[in-house]
Motif scaffolding. Structure first.
Motif, PDB file in Angstrom:
ATOM      1  N   ASN A  17       0.823  -1.210   0.000  1.00  0.00           N
ATOM      2  CA  ASN A  17       0.000   0.000   0.000  1.00  0.00           C
ATOM      3  C   ASN A  17       0.852   1.253   0.000  1.00  0.00           C
ATOM      4  O   ASN A  17       0.560   2.212  -0.718  1.00  0.00           O
ATOM      5  N   PHE A  18       1.914   1.252   0.797  1.00  0.00           N
ATOM      6  CA  PHE A  18       2.801   2.410   0.858  1.00  0.00           C
ATOM      7  C   PHE A  18       3.410   2.705  -0.514  1.00  0.00           C
ATOM      8  O   PHE A  18       3.366   3.835  -1.009  1.00  0.00           O
ATOM      9  N   LEU A  19       3.980   1.664  -1.145  1.00  0.00           N
ATOM     10  CA  LEU A  19       4.647   1.849  -2.432  1.00  0.00           C
ATOM     11  C   LEU A  19       3.662   2.248  -3.531  1.00  0.00           C
ATOM     12  O   LEU A  19       3.946   3.123  -4.344  1.00  0.00           O
ATOM     13  N   GLN A  20       2.497   1.606  -3.548  1.00  0.00           N
ATOM     14  CA  GLN A  20       1.535   1.898  -4.606  1.00  0.00           C
ATOM     15  C   GLN A  20       0.886   3.262  -4.414  1.00  0.00           C
ATOM     16  O   GLN A  20       0.654   3.977  -5.381  1.00  0.00           O
ATOM     17  N   LYS A  21       0.636   3.634  -3.185  1.00  0.00           N
ATOM     18  CA  LYS A  21       0.098   4.972  -2.929  1.00  0.00           C
ATOM     19  C   LYS A  21       1.103   6.031  -3.375  1.00  0.00           C
ATOM     20  O   LYS A  21       0.741   7.016  -4.012  1.00  0.00           O
ATOM     21  N   ARG A  22       2.366   5.792  -3.069  1.00  0.00           N
ATOM     22  CA  ARG A  22       3.420   6.735  -3.477  1.00  0.00           C
ATOM     23  C   ARG A  22       3.498   6.845  -5.003  1.00  0.00           C
ATOM     24  O   ARG A  22       3.605   7.941  -5.555  1.00  0.00           O
ATOM     25  N   THR A  23       3.436   5.716  -5.696  1.00  0.00           N
ATOM     26  CA  THR A  23       3.478   5.720  -7.162  1.00  0.00           C
ATOM     27  C   THR A  23       2.303   6.506  -7.734  1.00  0.00           C
ATOM     28  O   THR A  23       2.468   7.321  -8.641  1.00  0.00           O
ATOM     29  N   ILE A  24       1.128   6.282  -7.188  1.00  0.00           N
ATOM     30  CA  ILE A  24      -0.077   6.962  -7.681  1.00  0.00           C
ATOM     31  C   ILE A  24       0.008   8.467  -7.419  1.00  0.00           C
ATOM     32  O   ILE A  24      -0.260   9.279  -8.307  1.00  0.00           O
TER      33      ILE A  24
END
Length: 136
Positions: A17-24
């Motif tokens: 979630n952390f990585l994907q939220k950051r990417t988005i």
């Protein structure tokens, strides 16, 4: 460029979630990203209606309510939302039956392996929200 109002990440993996939220968020494509740790929590967020997501990234294997259970419940209430929602199955599952099952849900717009990167996000946006973004 018109931004999406909201994206919902549904996954029990905190790091994912952390990585994907950051990417988005780095992409600049959305105003708000909400995170739910399972399908049950996601349904509660949707029913509250604070931010109806245009795009949902959904994991399959989660506690309390898995991705399939979430999709079955979403099917019952999706017509109550003003906006159309696109669900992208974002999973570590390599089972081809999971991909076939995902295709039986009209709200599912794609199935891909974790983790979301800038290029795959751009392709998802291009495929499902072409009028929002000016792609070269």
């Amino acid at each position: 460029m018109k931004k999406l109002k909201s994206v919902l990440l549904i996954d029990d993996d905190k790091d994912c979630n952390f990585l994907q939220k950051r990417t988005i968020l780095r992409s600049g494509c959305v105003e708000y990203v909400e995170v739910a740790k399972n399908g049950e929590m996601a349904l509660e967020l949707l029913k509250k209606g604070k931010h109806t997501p245009e795009l949902i990234f959904l994991d399959i294997n989660m506690p309390k309510m898995n991705g399939w259970e979430f999709l079955n419940e979403l099917k019952k209430i999706k017509d109550t939302f003003e906006k159309k929602m696109v669900v992208i199955m974002l999973t570590s599952s390599l089972n081809p039956d999971d991909r076939l099952l995902a295709e039986t849900y009209d709200v599912v717009g794609g199935f891909q392996s974790k983790y979301l990167d800038e290029e795959s996000l751009k392709q998802i946006l291009k495929d499902h929200f072409p009028t929002y973004f000016n792609f070269q």
